[in-house]
Design a protein around this motif. Structure first.
Motif, PDB file in Angstrom:
ATOM      1  N   GLN A 197       5.573   3.252   1.337  1.00 49.84           N
ATOM      2  CA  GLN A 197       4.993   1.866   0.913  1.00 49.84           C
ATOM      3  C   GLN A 197       3.653   2.137   0.685  1.00 49.84           C
ATOM      4  O   GLN A 197       2.950   2.406   1.672  1.00 49.84           O
ATOM      5  N   PRO A 198       3.369   1.843  -0.519  1.00 44.01           N
ATOM      6  CA  PRO A 198       1.755   2.132  -0.719  1.00 44.01           C
ATOM      7  C   PRO A 198       0.883   1.157   0.012  1.00 44.01           C
ATOM      8  O   PRO A 198       1.339  -0.101   0.392  1.00 44.01           O
ATOM      9  N   ARG A 199      -0.295   1.383   0.445  1.00 41.29           N
ATOM     10  CA  ARG A 199      -1.023   0.522   1.176  1.00 41.29           C
ATOM     11  C   ARG A 199      -2.608   0.257   0.821  1.00 41.29           C
ATOM     12  O   ARG A 199      -2.924  -0.697   0.678  1.00 41.29           O
ATOM     13  N   VAL A 200      -2.786   1.212  -0.101  1.00 40.20           N
ATOM     14  CA  VAL A 200      -4.324   0.889  -0.584  1.00 40.20           C
ATOM     15  C   VAL A 200      -4.240   0.879  -2.091  1.00 40.20           C
ATOM     16  O   VAL A 200      -4.938  -0.025  -2.826  1.00 40.20           O
ATOM     17  N   LEU A 201      -3.205   1.416  -2.874  1.00 41.92           N
ATOM     18  CA  LEU A 201      -3.049   1.357  -4.347  1.00 41.92           C
ATOM     19  C   LEU A 201      -1.790   0.357  -4.521  1.00 41.92           C
ATOM     20  O   LEU A 201      -0.838   0.441  -3.876  1.00 41.92           O
ATOM     21  N   PRO A 202      -1.908  -0.286  -5.775  1.00 44.49           N
ATOM     22  CA  PRO A 202      -0.824  -1.122  -6.003  1.00 44.49           C
ATOM     23  C   PRO A 202       0.410  -0.636  -6.399  1.00 44.49           C
ATOM     24  O   PRO A 202       1.485  -1.097  -6.524  1.00 44.49           O
ATOM     25  N   HIS A 203       0.394   0.720  -6.794  1.00 41.10           N
ATOM     26  CA  HIS A 203       1.587   1.304  -7.301  1.00 41.10           C
ATOM     27  C   HIS A 203       1.869   2.656  -6.729  1.00 41.10           C
ATOM     28  O   HIS A 203       1.054   3.456  -6.301  1.00 41.10           O
ATOM     29  N   PRO A 204       2.994   3.075  -6.678  1.00 39.74           N
ATOM     30  CA  PRO A 204       3.339   4.417  -6.216  1.00 39.74           C
ATOM     31  C   PRO A 204       2.660   5.478  -6.705  1.00 39.74           C
ATOM     32  O   PRO A 204       2.364   5.433  -8.104  1.00 39.74           O
ATOM     33  N   TYR A 205       2.057   6.349  -6.207  1.00 41.70           N
ATOM     34  CA  TYR A 205       0.986   7.286  -6.902  1.00 41.70           C
ATOM     35  C   TYR A 205       1.754   8.753  -6.993  1.00 41.70           C
ATOM     36  O   TYR A 205       1.057   9.628  -7.669  1.00 41.70           O
ATOM     37  N   ALA A 206       2.665   9.198  -6.215  1.00 38.85           N
ATOM     38  CA  ALA A 206       3.181  10.543  -6.011  1.00 38.85           C
ATOM     39  C   ALA A 206       3.728  10.797  -7.492  1.00 38.85           C
ATOM     40  O   ALA A 206       4.584  10.116  -7.977  1.00 38.85           O
ATOM     41  N   PHE A 207       3.365  11.801  -7.967  1.00 39.53           N
ATOM     42  CA  PHE A 207       3.740  12.158  -9.376  1.00 39.53           C
ATOM     43  C   PHE A 207       3.757  11.002 -10.437  1.00 39.53           C
ATOM     44  O   PHE A 207       4.945  10.926 -11.404  1.00 39.53           O
ATOM     45  N   ASN A 208       2.806  10.193 -10.574  1.00 42.58           N
ATOM     46  CA  ASN A 208       2.974   9.099 -11.380  1.00 42.58           C
ATOM     47  C   ASN A 208       1.587   8.793 -11.911  1.00 42.58           C
ATOM     48  O   ASN A 208       0.601   9.424 -11.051  1.00 42.58           O
ATOM     49  N   LEU A 209       1.209   8.061 -12.828  1.00 45.73           N
ATOM     50  CA  LEU A 209      -0.042   7.489 -12.977  1.00 45.73           C
ATOM     51  C   LEU A 209      -0.044   5.897 -13.596  1.00 45.73           C
ATOM     52  O   LEU A 209       1.078   5.485 -13.891  1.00 45.73           O
ATOM     53  N   PHE A 210      -1.239   5.452 -13.509  1.00 46.53           N
ATOM     54  CA  PHE A 210      -1.162   4.094 -13.781  1.00 46.53           C
ATOM     55  C   PHE A 210      -2.493   3.354 -14.421  1.00 46.53           C
ATOM     56  O   PHE A 210      -3.466   4.121 -13.972  1.00 46.53           O
ATOM     57  N   SER A 211      -2.553   2.369 -15.121  1.00 46.08           N
ATOM     58  CA  SER A 211      -3.479   1.897 -15.583  1.00 46.08           C
ATOM     59  C   SER A 211      -4.433   1.569 -14.327  1.00 46.08           C
ATOM     60  O   SER A 211      -4.047   1.181 -13.350  1.00 46.08           O
ATOM     61  N   HIS A 212      -5.771   1.554 -14.596  1.00 45.15           N
ATOM     62  CA  HIS A 212      -6.821   1.384 -13.398  1.00 45.15           C
ATOM     63  C   HIS A 212      -6.594   0.129 -12.777  1.00 45.15           C
ATOM     64  O   HIS A 212      -6.376  -0.972 -13.358  1.00 45.15           O
ATOM     65  N   ASN A 213      -6.487   0.215 -11.326  1.00 42.50           N
ATOM     66  CA  ASN A 213      -6.118  -0.908 -10.542  1.00 42.50           C
ATOM     67  C   ASN A 213      -7.380  -1.788 -10.405  1.00 42.50           C
ATOM     68  O   ASN A 213      -7.556  -2.336  -9.182  1.00 42.50           O
ATOM     69  N   THR A 214      -7.955  -2.422 -11.460  1.00 36.87           N
ATOM     70  CA  THR A 214      -9.081  -3.315 -11.468  1.00 36.87           C
ATOM     71  C   THR A 214      -8.536  -4.697 -12.135  1.00 36.87           C
ATOM     72  O   THR A 214      -7.635  -4.474 -13.015  1.00 36.87           O
ATOM     73  N   ALA A 215      -9.045  -5.826 -11.907  1.00 34.10           N
ATOM     74  CA  ALA A 215      -8.576  -6.936 -12.439  1.00 34.10           C
ATOM     75  C   ALA A 215      -8.633  -6.632 -14.131  1.00 34.10           C
ATOM     76  O   ALA A 215      -9.781  -6.017 -14.627  1.00 34.10           O
ATOM     77  N   ILE A 216      -7.703  -7.572 -14.797  1.00 31.74           N
ATOM     78  CA  ILE A 216      -7.948  -7.444 -16.413  1.00 31.74           C
ATOM     79  C   ILE A 216      -8.586  -8.632 -16.872  1.00 31.74           C
ATOM     80  O   ILE A 216      -8.356  -9.943 -16.242  1.00 31.74           O
ATOM     81  N   ASP A 217      -9.539  -8.450 -17.596  1.00 31.84           N
ATOM     82  CA  ASP A 217     -10.234  -9.836 -18.306  1.00 31.84           C
ATOM     83  C   ASP A 217      -9.266 -10.220 -19.258  1.00 31.84           C
ATOM     84  O   ASP A 217      -8.785  -9.777 -20.194  1.00 31.84           O
ATOM     85  N   PRO A 218      -8.815 -11.796 -19.117  1.00 32.88           N
ATOM     86  CA  PRO A 218      -7.849 -12.348 -19.738  1.00 32.88           C
ATOM     87  C   PRO A 218      -8.361 -12.672 -21.193  1.00 32.88           C
ATOM     88  O   PRO A 218      -7.316 -12.569 -22.036  1.00 32.88           O
ATOM     89  N   GLU A 219      -9.540 -12.562 -21.560  1.00 35.47           N
ATOM     90  CA  GLU A 219     -10.060 -12.708 -22.845  1.00 35.47           C
ATOM     91  C   GLU A 219     -10.037 -11.624 -23.750  1.00 35.47           C
ATOM     92  O   GLU A 219      -9.618 -11.443 -24.765  1.00 35.47           O
ATOM     93  N   THR A 220     -10.415 -10.221 -23.087  1.00 37.07           N
ATOM     94  CA  THR A 220     -10.177  -8.749 -23.702  1.00 37.07           C
ATOM     95  C   THR A 220      -9.182  -8.151 -23.475  1.00 37.07           C
ATOM     96  O   THR A 220      -8.779  -7.197 -24.271  1.00 37.07           O
ATOM     97  N   GLY A 221      -8.474  -8.195 -22.358  1.00 38.85           N
ATOM     98  CA  GLY A 221      -7.652  -7.307 -22.123  1.00 38.85           C
ATOM     99  C   GLY A 221      -7.987  -6.323 -21.459  1.00 38.85           C
ATOM    100  O   GLY A 221      -7.048  -5.173 -21.312  1.00 38.85           O
ATOM    101  N   TYR A 222      -9.271  -5.994 -21.401  1.00 39.86           N
ATOM    102  CA  TYR A 222      -9.555  -4.638 -20.740  1.00 39.86           C
ATOM    103  C   TYR A 222      -9.965  -4.837 -19.125  1.00 39.86           C
ATOM    104  O   TYR A 222     -10.170  -5.999 -18.972  1.00 39.86           O
ATOM    105  N   ASN A 223      -9.662  -3.890 -18.553  1.00 34.94           N
ATOM    106  CA  ASN A 223      -9.777  -3.929 -16.993  1.00 34.94           C
ATOM    107  C   ASN A 223     -11.320  -3.735 -16.668  1.00 34.94           C
ATOM    108  O   ASN A 223     -12.198  -3.478 -17.440  1.00 34.94           O
ATOM    109  N   ASP A 224     -11.894  -4.169 -15.385  1.00 37.05           N
ATOM    110  CA  ASP A 224     -13.103  -4.144 -15.009  1.00 37.05           C
ATOM    111  C   ASP A 224     -13.928  -2.759 -15.116  1.00 37.05           C
ATOM    112  O   ASP A 224     -14.915  -2.612 -15.355  1.00 37.05           O
ATOM    113  N   GLU A 225     -12.690  -1.808 -14.636  1.00 34.23           N
ATOM    114  CA  GLU A 225     -13.495  -0.492 -14.803  1.00 34.23           C
ATOM    115  C   GLU A 225     -13.712   0.119 -16.359  1.00 34.23           C
ATOM    116  O   GLU A 225     -14.975   0.575 -16.489  1.00 34.23           O
ATOM    117  N   GLU A 226     -12.873  -0.410 -17.179  1.00 32.66           N
ATOM    118  CA  GLU A 226     -13.166   0.091 -18.751  1.00 32.66           C
ATOM    119  C   GLU A 226     -14.519  -0.933 -19.242  1.00 32.66           C
ATOM    120  O   GLU A 226     -15.215  -0.304 -19.978  1.00 32.66           O
TER     121      GLU A 226
END
Lengths: 339, 339
Positions: A185-214
């Motif tokens: 059960q992931p505790r720190v990150l919102p998605h399974p991480y083992a042998f996986n990848l995911f869009s950066h786990n920061t909030a998305i700006d609803p205006e631009t669709g870019y996440n905070d990291e971007e």
């Protein structure tokens, strides 16, 4: 500061970046008279080793900064917002690794290889940029000076360390569970991480669709380069790698640019190491970039999507905890010393 | 072929893609009268299950194709070059998953959602495209038809499965060794794979600096789209993921294009599933794409690097063994059936 031995405080001393602050200060022989390790109450009493001596972690309070010359912060934006002004009021200069002050027009945002000159204008706080930005754009600066970059497209491959030591543990623990066929059960990150990848786990700006990291990568690059018209877009992705970020970068210059010229510029760039062996297929990899000060850069080639000859593609990898965080901050502190 | 039950041969039946051919044929109720499993001498006698029955693997020889209607090849370019013409001479139609014939102007190169019509022109061989190309460009086709895409920039995040079952094992084994603190000598791939990533392990063209995988993505896309003027560049990277490829794609259309329009086009696109939940931060991930027929697409947003409004960025993930290989080939075979 005339290089006199200084009292240095580390805020967030027990975190992934905090530990690297200790190592960078020792390895680079930073003139430390006293090192004050500060963290939250639950880390108080923990012992950390600095230059062969054991130091005890103290609780971060409003009184922690008396007599401190330089305070290196890496404990999240909330802690920086609250305690950095207190440290400044007590006479310290803060080098802040959080995003709290980066876009404040009063605060220099510095990659020393690019804009060390901006440090002199500080009013008590110097901000350390986003790690993905540092690793992607440090190598491009000599090119930008030679032939202005007008557009960048960046796709990142970001390590667990950017989300802290607990995320690194989660990557290792969830991967072991996966290999053993156990649920995790992931505790720190919102998605399974083992042998996986995911869009950066920061909030998305609803205006631009870019996440905070971007958004950080895009805004901070413009500020660091001092080029508000630079057009760029980033796609930030978390990959199952422990501590070095990588990025595929395509950029377009104002005038035609030749890949041979880029190679010459990068071969002489500070903080950068060319790893571009086409014959043996050896290019920048996170494993090779880990624990290294330099950002590795390779796969330098004319971008075939732009027949006008204005565009180049390349690939970079750099240690997220070092050049992406602790090392860059200590380099800033060294410039403060020399001032 | 009037849907009469057929004799189907699988060349490379014991490989990662071969096993998926078996599952796709069974699950999609392909009208199989006889299934002939062919592989190299060392796999002879192995039993594989098809639709509840055990079938014995036979050695691939020049006589393997007598009476075969459709032969699905996935045993590498060398085997295809040698045996596909023999299969065709014996009266079979070959669907070839290798790169051997893809750029042959006599051979249709087909993603059925895009150019199923090209199948009819075959002269015995139909080629299945490169897996990274299939996963990156299938979702873009409805957009290209609506508003021609003139430039694409693709950065891939490619799984181990593209290098075969042995590479998937190497990823798992080397990762376990890393977690246990044991040394591991790579056997299949040229670089350490545990918690690492590297530029795709194909030869680099010394002229262009692009590796073979990237060159395939670029050339094959132009052929499949039937658009020789499409400008594109790819950066192909192997990441520590087991069986689904992902890609960050930025594309530029001839006319301005709106992200809302792209979302509508993709919501109705065959073979594609929108996964684009900004609020809950749920976007395409290899884990979710694994074992799925559909290519997942999300992170759809106006590209901020292009203020003219002609560019969109998005992120895709698709099962490398299914839509990237076996499923696409079986879909081609289904079109052959209907012809």
């Amino acid at each position: 500061m005339n290089s006199r031995p200084l009292t240095v405080a580390i805020v967030g001393a027990t975190g992934a970046v905090g530990m690297e602050f200790l190592r960078c200060l020792a390895e680079r022989r930073f003139p430390v008279k006293e090192l004050r390790l500060l963290a939250s109450a639950r880390s108080v009493g923990r012992e950390l080793s600095f230059d062969g001596k054991a130091l005890v972690v103290q609780e971060l309070t409003e009184k922690s900064f008396e007599g401190v010359d330089i305070a290196l912060f890496s404990a999240g934006g909330g802690i920086s917002k609250r305690y950095a002004p207190i440290a400044v009021a007590a006479g310290a200069i803060v080098v802040d690794n959080s995003s709290a002050f980066r876009m404040d027009p009063e605060v220099p945002l510095v990659i020393p290889e690019i804009n060390a000159g901006a440090i002199a204008g500080h009013k008590g706080i110097v901000a350390n940029p986003n790690c993905a930005a540092i690793i992607a754009i440090t190598p491009l600066w000599p090119i930008h000076q030679h032939n202005r970059i007008r557009r960048m497209t960046i796709a990142t491959y970001q390590a667990a360390s950017g989300a802290g030591a607990a995320a690194m543990d989660e990557l290792a623990d969830s991967t072991r569970a996966y290999l053993d066929g156990r649920a995790f059960q992931p505790r720190v990150l919102p998605h399974p991480y083992a042998f996986n990848l995911f869009s950066h786990n920061t909030a998305i700006d609803p205006e631009t669709g870019y996440n905070d990291e971007e958004t950080k990568v895009m805004r901070e690059t413009r500020k660091i380069y001092g080029d508000p018209d630079l057009r760029l877009s980033a796609t930030c992705v978390r990959v199952p790698v422990l501590r070095a970020h990588a990025a595929a970068v395509t950029f377009e210059c104002e005038r035609p640019i030749d890949e041979a010229r880029v190679r010459v510029l990068l071969a002489n760039a500070p903080g950068v190491r060319l790893v571009d062996d086409r014959e043996r297929n050896i290019f920048p990899m996170p494993r090779d970039a880990s624990q290294q000060d330099d950002i590795l850069v390779g796969r330098i080639r004319q971008d075939l999507g732009d027949p006008s000859g204005h565009s180049i593609s390349l690939f970079v990898a750099g240690d997220q905890l070092l050049k992406g965080a602790a090392l860059n901050a200590v380099q800033i502190a060294e410039h403060l010393l020399a001032a």
